[in-house]
Design an enzyme around this catalytic site. Sequence first.
Site, mmCIF file in Angstrom:
data_model
loop_
_atom_site.group_PDB
_atom_site.id
_atom_site.type_symbol
_atom_site.label_atom_id
_atom_site.label_comp_id
_atom_site.label_asym_id
_atom_site.label_seq_id
_atom_site.Cartn_x
_atom_site.Cartn_y
_atom_site.Cartn_z
ATOM 1 N N CYS A 56 0.057 3.785 2.744
ATOM 2 C CA CYS A 56 0.513 3.281 4.047
ATOM 3 C C CYS A 56 1.977 3.660 4.269
ATOM 4 O O CYS A 56 2.390 4.013 5.374
ATOM 5 C CB CYS A 56 0.357 1.768 4.134
ATOM 6 S SG CYS A 56 -1.338 1.172 4.011
ATOM 7 N N CYS B 116 0.834 -1.208 0.000
ATOM 8 C CA CYS B 116 0.000 0.000 0.000
ATOM 9 C C CYS B 116 0.866 1.255 0.000
ATOM 10 O O CYS B 116 1.543 1.554 0.981
ATOM 11 C CB CYS B 116 -0.905 -0.048 1.231
ATOM 12 S SG CYS B 116 -1.719 1.492 1.660
#
Length: 177
Positions: free
Chosen positions: A79, A76
């Site tokens: 993230c 991600c």
Amino acid sequence: MKVRWPLLIVGALLIGGLVIVLGNGFGKDVKYTSDNLTGRKYRPFTTVDFQGNEVSLDAVLASGKPIVLNFWSTWCGPCKQEHPWLQQYAQAYPDVAFYGVLYQDDVPKARRFLAKEGSTYPTLVDETGAIAITYGVGGVPETFFIDRSGTIIHKENGPLFPPTLEPLMNQLMSSKK
């Protein structure tokens, strides 16, 4: 051939009802389905962190600490953007329990990522996805802020940055048990 009208009508009603029920979910962004948890009690769970230590949200809240629960993955990009900020805030707020929850990812890969990028708080294992399902997580990053009384005060969809983190951390710190 004779048409069986009652059977045809009942079948059409059943199919029509099914189309309405299924169609009701179209056009809704799954990332926002867990927003309805804001203002409600946290969802308890017990799991282990990457070091094998058992972690229970009930026990953390019993200790009087509010919680930041961040669902993340190594694949991600957002993230990875928020990771340094979460690390910084976890160090700046030692009276708040920060936890990462690995979402649909490989534990060894996540360990390598954290070894390289740093880790100031535990990451929890969610191999079956049960924790993510309990919290209605539809994607990452998603972060839940749980005050000392166990109420989810905010859920953030997407990466966190200081303008969002700062007021939420102040709200957590001022919460009462």
